[in-house]
Design a protein around this motif. Sequence first.
Motif, PDB file in Angstrom:
ATOM      1  N   LEU A   1      18.246 -72.766  -3.384  1.00  0.00           N
ATOM      2  CA  LEU A   1      19.707 -72.708  -3.312  1.00  0.00           C
ATOM      3  C   LEU A   1      20.181 -72.568  -1.873  1.00  0.00           C
ATOM      4  O   LEU A   1      21.196 -73.163  -1.479  1.00  0.00           O
ATOM      5  CB  LEU A   1      20.227 -71.544  -4.157  1.00  0.00           C
ATOM      6  N   ALA A   2      19.461 -71.787  -1.071  1.00  0.00           N
ATOM      7  CA  ALA A   2      19.827 -71.622   0.334  1.00  0.00           C
ATOM      8  C   ALA A   2      19.705 -72.945   1.086  1.00  0.00           C
ATOM      9  O   ALA A   2      20.600 -73.318   1.857  1.00  0.00           O
ATOM     10  CB  ALA A   2      18.961 -70.556   0.996  1.00  0.00           C
ATOM     11  N   MET A   3      18.610 -73.664   0.840  1.00  0.00           N
ATOM     12  CA  MET A   3      18.433 -74.955   1.511  1.00  0.00           C
ATOM     13  C   MET A   3      19.524 -75.933   1.106  1.00  0.00           C
ATOM     14  O   MET A   3      20.078 -76.648   1.950  1.00  0.00           O
ATOM     15  CB  MET A   3      17.052 -75.531   1.202  1.00  0.00           C
ATOM     16  N   ASP A   4      19.845 -75.961  -0.196  1.00  0.00           N
ATOM     17  CA  ASP A   4      20.888 -76.873  -0.676  1.00  0.00           C
ATOM     18  C   ASP A   4      22.248 -76.540  -0.078  1.00  0.00           C
ATOM     19  O   ASP A   4      22.987 -77.432   0.336  1.00  0.00           O
ATOM     20  CB  ASP A   4      20.987 -76.830  -2.201  1.00  0.00           C
ATOM     21  N   SER A   5      22.594 -75.257  -0.019  1.00  0.00           N
ATOM     22  CA  SER A   5      23.913 -74.881   0.487  1.00  0.00           C
ATOM     23  C   SER A   5      24.034 -75.125   1.981  1.00  0.00           C
ATOM     24  O   SER A   5      25.080 -75.571   2.454  1.00  0.00           O
ATOM     25  CB  SER A   5      24.233 -73.429   0.146  1.00  0.00           C
ATOM     26  N   ILE A   6      22.981 -74.877   2.730  1.00  0.00           N
ATOM     27  CA  ILE A   6      23.023 -75.120   4.173  1.00  0.00           C
ATOM     28  C   ILE A   6      23.089 -76.613   4.455  1.00  0.00           C
ATOM     29  O   ILE A   6      23.827 -77.067   5.337  1.00  0.00           O
ATOM     30  CB  ILE A   6      21.823 -74.448   4.869  1.00  0.00           C
ATOM     31  N   ALA A   7      22.349 -77.408   3.664  1.00  0.00           N
ATOM     32  CA  ALA A   7      22.411 -78.859   3.832  1.00  0.00           C
ATOM     33  C   ALA A   7      23.797 -79.389   3.480  1.00  0.00           C
ATOM     34  O   ALA A   7      24.335 -80.256   4.177  1.00  0.00           O
ATOM     35  CB  ALA A   7      21.346 -79.531   2.969  1.00  0.00           C
ATOM     36  N   ALA A   8      24.404 -78.878   2.415  1.00  0.00           N
ATOM     37  CA  ALA A   8      25.738 -79.335   2.005  1.00  0.00           C
ATOM     38  C   ALA A   8      26.795 -78.963   3.044  1.00  0.00           C
ATOM     39  O   ALA A   8      27.731 -79.727   3.290  1.00  0.00           O
ATOM     40  CB  ALA A   8      26.101 -78.750   0.642  1.00  0.00           C
ATOM     41  N   ALA A   9      26.654 -77.784   3.639  1.00  0.00           N
ATOM     42  CA  ALA A   9      27.621 -77.336   4.644  1.00  0.00           C
ATOM     43  C   ALA A   9      27.374 -77.984   6.007  1.00  0.00           C
ATOM     44  O   ALA A   9      28.237 -77.928   6.878  1.00  0.00           O
ATOM     45  CB  ALA A   9      27.557 -75.823   4.790  1.00  0.00           C
ATOM     46  N   LYS A  10      26.179 -78.572   6.174  1.00  0.00           N
ATOM     47  CA  LYS A  10      25.775 -79.142   7.461  1.00  0.00           C
ATOM     48  C   LYS A  10      25.892 -78.106   8.574  1.00  0.00           C
ATOM     49  O   LYS A  10      26.246 -78.411   9.703  1.00  0.00           O
ATOM     50  CB  LYS A  10      26.581 -80.396   7.789  1.00  0.00           C
ATOM     51  N   SER A  11      25.596 -76.864   8.220  1.00  0.00           N
ATOM     52  CA  SER A  11      25.689 -75.768   9.165  1.00  0.00           C
ATOM     53  C   SER A  11      24.874 -74.606   8.632  1.00  0.00           C
ATOM     54  O   SER A  11      24.719 -74.444   7.419  1.00  0.00           O
ATOM     55  CB  SER A  11      27.145 -75.334   9.332  1.00  0.00           C
ATOM     56  N   GLY A  12      24.334 -73.804   9.514  1.00  0.00           N
ATOM     57  CA  GLY A  12      23.608 -72.615   9.101  1.00  0.00           C
ATOM     58  C   GLY A  12      22.177 -72.631   9.589  1.00  0.00           C
ATOM     59  O   GLY A  12      21.719 -73.589  10.210  1.00  0.00           O
ATOM     60  N   HIS A  13      21.477 -71.551   9.306  1.00  0.00           N
ATOM     61  CA  HIS A  13      20.100 -71.396   9.735  1.00  0.00           C
ATOM     62  C   HIS A  13      19.280 -70.895   8.570  1.00  0.00           C
ATOM     63  O   HIS A  13      19.689 -69.988   7.850  1.00  0.00           O
ATOM     64  CB  HIS A  13      20.027 -70.411  10.909  1.00  0.00           C
ATOM     65  N   LEU A  14      18.116 -71.468   8.364  1.00  0.00           N
ATOM     66  CA  LEU A  14      17.286 -71.132   7.204  1.00  0.00           C
ATOM     67  C   LEU A  14      16.382 -69.931   7.403  1.00  0.00           C
ATOM     68  O   LEU A  14      15.723 -69.501   6.467  1.00  0.00           O
ATOM     69  CB  LEU A  14      16.405 -72.335   6.842  1.00  0.00           C
ATOM     70  N   GLY A  15      16.346 -69.365   8.592  1.00  0.00           N
ATOM     71  CA  GLY A  15      15.390 -68.291   8.881  1.00  0.00           C
ATOM     72  C   GLY A  15      15.453 -67.118   7.922  1.00  0.00           C
ATOM     73  O   GLY A  15      14.464 -66.758   7.294  1.00  0.00           O
TER      74      GLY A  15
END
Length: 82
Positions: free
Chosen positions: A34-48
């Motif tokens: 879910l974190a990967m999907d939301s960051i990809a959808a927002a085109k912003s953020g960090h997965l760390g």
Amino acid sequence: TTTTTISPTTGSSNTLDLDTQSALLRAADEARGLAMDSIAAAKSGHLGLPLGAAEIGAVLFGSELQFNPHDPQWINRDRFVL
């Protein structure tokens, strides 16, 4: 088979059976997805943090924190502050 862990805050032991451990690992994997999907959808953020701390969140909410989702105003509930 069971695994015993010691809570660093209370010093009490908590025994988790393999089914519970498996469910917590699945929850952590789902949270990562879910974190990967939301960051990809927002085109912003960090997965760390989402990728690195998924197990911490799963264990906290799955076995350590005391709360009742049906009674959110329960006076003895634990609070999670990020």
